[in-house]
Scaffold this motif. Structure first.
Motif, PDB file in Angstrom:
ATOM      1  N   LEU A   2     -40.439  28.419 -34.848  1.00 49.46           N
ATOM      2  CA  LEU A   2     -39.822  29.666 -35.293  1.00 49.46           C
ATOM      3  C   LEU A   2     -40.359  30.071 -36.657  1.00 49.46           C
ATOM      4  CD1 LEU A   2     -37.655  31.894 -34.932  1.00 49.46           C
ATOM      5  CD2 LEU A   2     -36.058  30.363 -36.092  1.00 49.46           C
ATOM      6  N   TRP A   3     -40.360  29.132 -37.610  1.00 49.07           N
ATOM      7  CA  TRP A   3     -40.844  29.441 -38.954  1.00 49.07           C
ATOM      8  C   TRP A   3     -42.365  29.628 -38.969  1.00 49.07           C
ATOM      9  CZ3 TRP A   3     -37.680  31.316 -42.207  1.00 49.07           C
ATOM     10  CH2 TRP A   3     -36.332  30.942 -42.174  1.00 49.07           C
ATOM     11  N   SER A  40     -39.571  30.448 -29.401  1.00 47.52           N
ATOM     12  CA  SER A  40     -39.218  30.403 -30.813  1.00 47.52           C
ATOM     13  C   SER A  40     -40.322  31.008 -31.673  1.00 47.52           C
ATOM     14  CB  SER A  40     -38.938  28.961 -31.246  1.00 47.52           C
ATOM     15  OG  SER A  40     -37.825  28.436 -30.558  1.00 47.52           O
ATOM     16  N   LEU A  45     -34.457  26.516 -31.434  1.00 44.91           N
ATOM     17  CA  LEU A  45     -33.429  27.551 -31.426  1.00 44.91           C
ATOM     18  C   LEU A  45     -32.860  27.752 -30.030  1.00 44.91           C
ATOM     19  CD1 LEU A  45     -31.939  29.814 -32.952  1.00 44.91           C
ATOM     20  CD2 LEU A  45     -33.850  31.319 -32.345  1.00 44.91           C
ATOM     21  N   ILE A  74     -40.305  34.803 -31.225  1.00 48.69           N
ATOM     22  CA  ILE A  74     -39.162  35.421 -31.911  1.00 48.69           C
ATOM     23  C   ILE A  74     -39.458  35.553 -33.405  1.00 48.69           C
ATOM     24  CG2 ILE A  74     -36.763  35.050 -32.615  1.00 48.69           C
ATOM     25  CD1 ILE A  74     -36.280  33.836 -29.832  1.00 48.69           C
ATOM     26  N   GLY A  75     -39.989  34.487 -33.998  1.00 41.94           N
ATOM     27  CA  GLY A  75     -40.345  34.555 -35.408  1.00 41.94           C
ATOM     28  C   GLY A  75     -41.430  35.572 -35.684  1.00 41.94           C
ATOM     29  N   GLN A 122     -41.619  23.214 -36.169  1.00 42.66           N
ATOM     30  CA  GLN A 122     -40.795  24.373 -36.503  1.00 42.66           C
ATOM     31  C   GLN A 122     -41.508  25.652 -36.037  1.00 42.66           C
ATOM     32  OE1 GLN A 122     -37.758  24.319 -37.770  1.00 42.66           O
ATOM     33  NE2 GLN A 122     -37.688  22.097 -38.068  1.00 42.66           N
TER      34      GLN A 122
END
Length: 758
Positions: free
Chosen positions: A72-73, A32, A2, A35-36, A70
């Motif tokens: 963030l996820w 990231s 991101l 943030i998630g 990934q």
């Protein structure tokens, strides 16, 4: 990643959000993930439910698989699992502190309120019926006791208690007690039936509090000194709180991150100044020592404030920021905020249920954003302060609107005057005076007198602001629409994204749609949740007819003040034209004086006066009935119609009054006498034949209203039923398309913490 995407796609964001060059892959992954994590846990405020244990295990495995590719996820999934696990433990029906009567061993965790008719205290439970609580069980309970008691902070007692799950009234724009209890990890509330002291040792805060109380009891602003010095807000009157709230200054007397940061800044500034003169070092080698000393002082202040959950949150945020600053790591301000939020939510994910979390994070984020947006023409420190305070007031107003349903027009100028004064003068003087008193230094009383004088401007500004128009303004506009409108203004002004104008227009749609005129002339009936009482608001064209007010009690608590008036303000009601009191019972008319104080022009209709009351109001027909009888049967009965629909508000009429009534069928009925078996007779119901019925009855009330037999009678008629104690506020919306009924728990705020703890 991101962060890499934003760096590559649009450079203007990089000056504020990212470094002067591309970040390393590891930094991008960490940012990231965090943030998630923060976004997922923060969204727990609006979840409709919580994940079961098996689903959490599956998501944790998925997060571990995604963490590198990934992040963030992965952060989102881990945050969802962490919040669900922590929240589920508080509402688990298998936990030992459930409804019932128990004998518990507990330690007092809060300073008791002296000379109070009715006081609430916080306890930490060690044993329940002789069995020690397991470490994984929540152990905090809130108990009430009528009258004074010999309790002192830190003492252990054997208590006979009656417990129930945390609950409260559920209405728009008023305080959600259940959410508040869960945010403080309180798993049960109840009453103390008896107590026996087991251990007499007193916490050191109790002794300091008693000394400070004795020294400041006669000072005009002694309550403010105690609040600032050690977070003892038990002496703050309702009037004082109202003045501070209406001036936007409550944050100055509730110890938060602002106070801890100020203390840290004062210590760092003082030690740095002294170090430069006594032990000058060009390399700044003493910076770490200074920060450690400042952290020690901040921790001491937090301990003095009781280290409650709100103070713990502020302490974690402050220490995390200090640690990142002293570590020498190169990080943008937003990264420091992100890491502090992530650390806070690791220790206390339930913080998102409290307004303090949102106000604190929004304040810091707003300050960073405003510094980035500062126009080049603003150069002086005074102009920068004014710029930040103006923007901060506007942005925090949106958060306050969402949490409290109202804003004040005086927060801007009041904070411009008082934040610098309290930060530089009042808070340091108060802390030094209290410390000098506790150390037994000469002139301690004189020092407190000086601190009291330093708080005089705060007292006067709060009193002045509360007396001016605009001290409490409701706004029926959704706070989400208001927040989107602010974001749209930012996009138009700075244009940080491609096609910023188009995005801004899209974000303004909710605001524009809400402002469009409608051909319809709708009206609403709101049956409020006031426990075992009645209060109904009929609304049209931002004007109201109020039918009953709910109860008031000798302690000073009034549902008119805590539920009805906040609802009227939040709905942007401009006038209460009629105040109808069906009869004189406290659960119906107890808040009369409160409403008359807020709305002095409201016409009071009561007793025999309802027979000569107006027959029209805002285009609606008003039909009045009253039998010449005493008690409940003498209640005023009001039927409201618009030519298509009819609503009946029968007060507390019972069988005898029902026999004497002849009335046409209605669409919506508020059941007489809260659903008592002495009312809602079969013959009367054959006349009324309601389609929808609302029982204004408290949750688990001692009379077991609505009575099962009455519920069966309405069910046999095919009527759909609601109970305010179960569903919260019930609102009926009448327009050209028909009638829509919504309850607070199921439609207006269908969040997991609003589900009744069965």
């Amino acid at each position: 990643m991101l962060s890499q995407f934003i760096w590559v796609r649009h450079q203007p964001f990089n000056r504020f959000f990212w470094h002067s060059g591309p970040q390393s892959p590891k930094q991008c992954q960490v940012n990231s993930f965090l943030i998630g994590w923060v976004a997922a846990i923060s969204s727990g405020l609006i979840w409709p439910g919580l994940l079961p244990a098996l689903d959490r295990i599956v998501l944790i495995v998925a997060a571990l698989v995604l963490v590198r590719r990934q992040p963030l996820w992965a952060g989102v999934l881990m945050g969802v699992c962490w919040f669900s696990w922590q929240a589920s433990g508080l509402i688990d029906p298998k936990q030992p502190l459930q409804s019932g009567q128990y004998q518990v061993v507990a330690t007092l965790q809060s300073l008791p309120t002296r000379a109070a008719l009715y006081q609430r205290t916080l306890w930490q439970v060690e044993q329940i019926d002789g069995t020690p609580l397991q470490i994984h069980h929540s152990n905090r309970i809130s108990l009430t006791h009528q009258g004074e008691s010999p309790w002192r902070l830190g003492q252990r007692y054997l208590l006979d208690v009656t417990l129930r799950p945390p609950s409260g009234t559920l209405n728009q724009f008023s305080w959600n007690s259940r959410r508040h209890y869960l945010s403080r990890r309180i798993v049960a509330t109840g009453r103390i039936q008896g107590f026996e002291q087991l251990e007499g040792s007193v916490h050191w805060r109790q002794r300091l509090a008693e000394r400070l109380q004795l020294a400041t009891g006669s000072l005009p602003r002694g309550d403010l000194i105690r609040a600032l010095a050690m977070a003892d807000r038990t002496g703050l009157s309702d009037q004082r709180w109202r003045q501070l709230r209406q001036s936007g200054l409550t944050h100055l007397v509730a110890i938060s991150g602002l106070h801890l940061t100020l203390v840290a800044a004062l210590v760092v500034s003082g030690l740095t100044w002294a170090g430069r003169r006594m032990l000058p070092s060009p390399s700044g080698r003493g910076r770490g020592v200074i920060m450690m000393l400042a952290a020690t002082v901040v921790i001491g202040y937090a301990l003095l404030a009781g280290l409650g959950l709100a103070t713990q949150r502020a302490l974690i945020m402050t220490l995390a920021g200090m640690a990142l600053l002293v570590s020498g790591r190169h990080a943008r301000p937003w990264e420091i905020l992100l890491r502090a939020m992530a650390l806070l939510l690791l220790f206390d994910p339930l913080a998102v249920l409290a307004p303090g979390y949102w106000l604190s994070c929004a304040a810091v984020a707003s300050i960073l954003l405003l510094l980035w947006l500062k126009p080049p023409a603003i150069r002086s420190q005074v102009a920068t302060l004014v710029w930040i305070q103006c923007g901060l007031t506007l942005m925090l107003a949106v958060v306050q609107l969402g949490w409290f349903g109202s804003v004040t027009l005086h927060a801007l100028w009041a904070n411009l005057l008082m934040v610098p004064w309290v930060s530089v003068v009042a808070l340091p003087l108060t802390l030094m005076a209290a410390l000098w008193l506790w150390l037994g230094g000469p002139g301690g009383n004189e020092a407190l007198w000086l601190a009291d004088a330093a708080l005089w401007p705060l007292d006067r500004i709060a009193t002045l602001a509360a007396s001016l128009p605009g001290a409490e303004l409701g706004w029926s506009l959704s706070p989400v629409a208001a927040a989107l409108a602010l974001l749209a203004l930012l996009l138009v002004w700075r244009r940080p994204l491609p096609r910023s104008g188009a995005w801004a227009g899209l974000l303004l749609l909710p605001l524009l749609l809400s402002a469009l005129p409608t051909r319809e002339d709708p009206w609403q009936v709101h049956v409020l949740d006031v426990r075992q009482g009645l209060s109904v608001v009929v609304e049209r064209r931002h004007r109201a007819l109020v039918f009953d007010t709910g109860a008031a009690y000798p302690s000073g608590f009034s549902y008119a003040d805590r539920v009805l008036q906040p609802f009227l303000r939040g709905r942007s009601i401009v006038a209460v034209d009629h105040l109808v009191l069906s009869h004189g019972d406290n659960d119906h008319a107890g808040g009369r004086r409160v409403i008359q104080d807020y709305w002095p022009d409201a016409e009071v209709i009561e007793g025999a006066g309802c027979l000569s009351a107006p027959s029209q109001w805002q285009g609606l027909s008003l039909s009045w009935y009253r039998q010449s009888m005493s008690g409940n049967n003498g209640s005023c009965v009001l039927v409201i119609g618009d030519g298509h629909h009819r609503v009946m508000l029968p007060g507390d009429i019972e069988l005898e009054a029902e026999r004497r009534m002849t009335v046409a069928p209605v669409d919506l009925l508020v059941s007489p006498h809260h659903g008592s078996r002495s009312s809602s007779s079969p013959k009367w119901l054959a006349q009324v034949r309601p389609r929808w019925v609302v029982h204004s009855s408290g949750w688990r009330n001692r009379w077991a209203f609505p009575h099962p037999e009455v519920v069966t009678r309405y069910h046999n008629l095919g009527a759909q039923q609601w109970v305010t104690g179960d569903h919260g506020q019930v609102s009926a919306y009448f327009d050209a398309d028909g009638v829509t009924l919504m309850s607070f728990r199921e439609q207006l705020a269908p969040y997991w913490y609003n589900h009744r703890p069965w």
